[in-house]
Design a protein around this motif. Structure first.
Motif, PDB file in Angstrom:
ATOM      1  N   UNK A  43      35.932  40.917  13.832  1.00 59.76           N
ATOM      2  CA  UNK A  43      36.282  39.597  13.298  1.00 59.76           C
ATOM      3  C   UNK A  43      35.349  39.199  12.152  1.00 59.76           C
ATOM      4  N   UNK A  44      34.077  39.468  12.324  1.00 60.01           N
ATOM      5  CA  UNK A  44      33.115  39.146  11.267  1.00 60.01           C
ATOM      6  C   UNK A  44      33.361  40.000  10.024  1.00 60.01           C
ATOM      7  N   UNK A  45      33.687  41.273  10.228  1.00 57.38           N
ATOM      8  CA  UNK A  45      33.962  42.156   9.106  1.00 57.38           C
ATOM      9  C   UNK A  45      35.233  41.707   8.375  1.00 57.38           C
ATOM     10  N   UNK A  46      36.232  41.268   9.127  1.00 54.36           N
ATOM     11  CA  UNK A  46      37.461  40.769   8.498  1.00 54.36           C
ATOM     12  C   UNK A  46      37.174  39.571   7.618  1.00 54.36           C
ATOM     13  N   UNK A  47      36.345  38.654   8.117  1.00 53.10           N
ATOM     14  CA  UNK A  47      35.982  37.485   7.310  1.00 53.10           C
ATOM     15  C   UNK A  47      35.190  37.891   6.077  1.00 53.10           C
ATOM     16  N   UNK A  48      34.307  38.878   6.232  1.00 46.46           N
ATOM     17  CA  UNK A  48      33.519  39.357   5.093  1.00 46.46           C
ATOM     18  C   UNK A  48      34.428  39.960   4.029  1.00 46.46           C
ATOM     19  N   UNK A  49      35.403  40.769   4.440  1.00 49.54           N
ATOM     20  CA  UNK A  49      36.333  41.380   3.487  1.00 49.54           C
ATOM     21  C   UNK A  49      37.153  40.302   2.792  1.00 49.54           C
ATOM     22  N   UNK A  50      37.586  39.300   3.552  1.00 49.44           N
ATOM     23  CA  UNK A  50      38.344  38.195   2.949  1.00 49.44           C
ATOM     24  C   UNK A  50      37.509  37.472   1.894  1.00 49.44           C
ATOM     25  N   UNK A  51      36.237  37.236   2.205  1.00 49.93           N
ATOM     26  CA  UNK A  51      35.346  36.576   1.243  1.00 49.93           C
ATOM     27  C   UNK A  51      35.159  37.434   0.000  1.00 49.93           C
ATOM     28  N   UNK A  52      35.007  38.736   0.193  1.00 49.17           N
ATOM     29  CA  UNK A  52      34.860  39.642  -0.950  1.00 49.17           C
ATOM     30  C   UNK A  52      36.105  39.616  -1.830  1.00 49.17           C
ATOM     31  N   UNK A  53      37.277  39.659  -1.196  1.00 47.06           N
ATOM     32  CA  UNK A  53      38.531  39.655  -1.959  1.00 47.06           C
ATOM     33  C   UNK A  53      38.689  38.356  -2.749  1.00 47.06           C
ATOM     34  N   UNK A  54      38.351  37.248  -2.109  1.00 45.50           N
ATOM     35  CA  UNK A  54      38.479  35.954  -2.792  1.00 45.50           C
ATOM     36  C   UNK A  54      37.520  35.866  -3.977  1.00 45.50           C
ATOM     37  N   UNK A  55      36.266  36.280  -3.769  1.00 49.49           N
ATOM     38  CA  UNK A  55      35.277  36.227  -4.853  1.00 49.49           C
ATOM     39  C   UNK A  55      35.675  37.149  -5.998  1.00 49.49           C
ATOM     40  N   UNK A  56      36.177  38.342  -5.669  1.00 52.11           N
ATOM     41  CA  UNK A  56      36.590  39.301  -6.702  1.00 52.11           C
ATOM     42  C   UNK A  56      37.785  38.774  -7.484  1.00 52.11           C
ATOM     43  N   UNK A  57      38.761  38.212  -6.770  1.00 52.40           N
ATOM     44  CA  UNK A  57      39.945  37.682  -7.435  1.00 52.40           C
ATOM     45  C   UNK A  57      39.572  36.539  -8.377  1.00 52.40           C
ATOM     46  N   UNK A  58      38.675  35.668  -7.915  1.00 49.04           N
ATOM     47  CA  UNK A  58      38.233  34.556  -8.766  1.00 49.04           C
ATOM     48  C   UNK A  58      37.520  35.072 -10.006  1.00 49.04           C
ATOM     49  N   UNK A  59      36.643  36.047  -9.810  1.00 48.89           N
ATOM     50  CA  UNK A  59      35.888  36.612 -10.938  1.00 48.89           C
ATOM     51  C   UNK A  59      36.827  37.274 -11.952  1.00 48.89           C
ATOM     52  N   UNK A  60      37.785  38.013 -11.477  1.00 57.80           N
ATOM     53  CA  UNK A  60      38.716  38.691 -12.380  1.00 57.80           C
ATOM     54  C   UNK A  60      39.618  37.701 -13.108  1.00 57.80           C
TER      55      UNK A  60
END
Length: 227
Positions: free
Chosen positions: A103-120
């Motif tokens: 569950x923690x890893x899923x949240x971490x991946x979601x945060x990474x995806x959101x940050x990457x999408x925003x940056x791009x």
């Protein structure tokens, strides 16, 4: 049909420092004024990505599998997350080593995806802003050249230079917008889409890795008390 090429001796005619300064400098200034300087800096730093190959899901899966083999054969604590080339996967592996569950890893991946999408999105917006500003700067340069030309009608030697600025700024603006900024924005957007698809494809493997090596909760049984 005969195609006539432009002689090399004629190319200096298409180079005017003032026109270049107006279009390139004006486009850069207009782009900077639309947002924080950090966004423009990130857009420039993204340029090396243009020469790299697109993200490959198989390469990411191979990196995860290699990490998993080390964890199985040598133990999870012997996994060197710093040796993983992909930073996002390294962060996930580091979290698993530190005891993070699925569950923690899923949240971490979601945060990474959101940050990457925003940056791009920000980087893409910067280059699109440059593509929009360049033709406008070309038009401004044209007006500057025309003003210089009409203000020097009594000096025939100055009319040619002013007219050159007026025409070349329009040319430079069109080239900068359609052959530089807009293609860069489109290429970066395409690479971003490829990366998102590749990372989404390996997402289950990362979550399975976290599930496989999730810490087992220790249950402490309380001694029964006599009635």
């Amino acid at each position: 049909m005969t195609v006539h090429s432009i002689p090399l001796s004629s190319w200096p005619t298409f180079v005017d420092p003032l026109a270049i300064a107006i279009v390139v400098g004006g486009t850069a200034l207009a782009t900077l004024l639309r947002g924080p300087a950090a966004d423009a800096l990130a857009a420039v730093r993204a340029l090396p990505r243009l020469g790299r190959r697109g993200f490959d899901a198989e390469r990411l899966r191979a990196e995860i599998a290699r990490t998993e083999r080390v964890a199985v054969t040598r133990g999870l604590l012997n996994v060197d997350a710093d040796g993983i080339a992909d930073r996002c996967i390294a962060d996930v592996v580091r979290a698993v080593v530190d005891g993070a569950g699925p569950d923690q890893v899923t949240r971490l991946i979601d945060d990474q995806d959101h940050a990457r999408d925003t940056r791009h999105r920000v980087i893409h917006a910067v280059w699109m802003a440059a593509a929009e500003a360049a033709p406008a700067m070309g038009m401004i340069g044209t007006l500057v050249g025309l003003v210089r030309m009409f203000s020097r009608m009594d000096d025939p030697t100055a009319i040619g230079g002013a007219m050159a600025v007026a025409l070349l700024t329009t040319l430079y603006g069109a080239i900068l917008a359609n052959l530089v900024a807009a293609p860069i924005a489109a290429r970066l957007a395409r690479l971003s889409t490829q990366e998102a698809a590749a990372r989404n494809a390996v997402r289950p493997a990362l979550i399975d890795f976290a599930r496989r090596f999730a810490p087992v909760p220790i249950v402490v049984k309380r001694p029964r008390t006599a009635a």
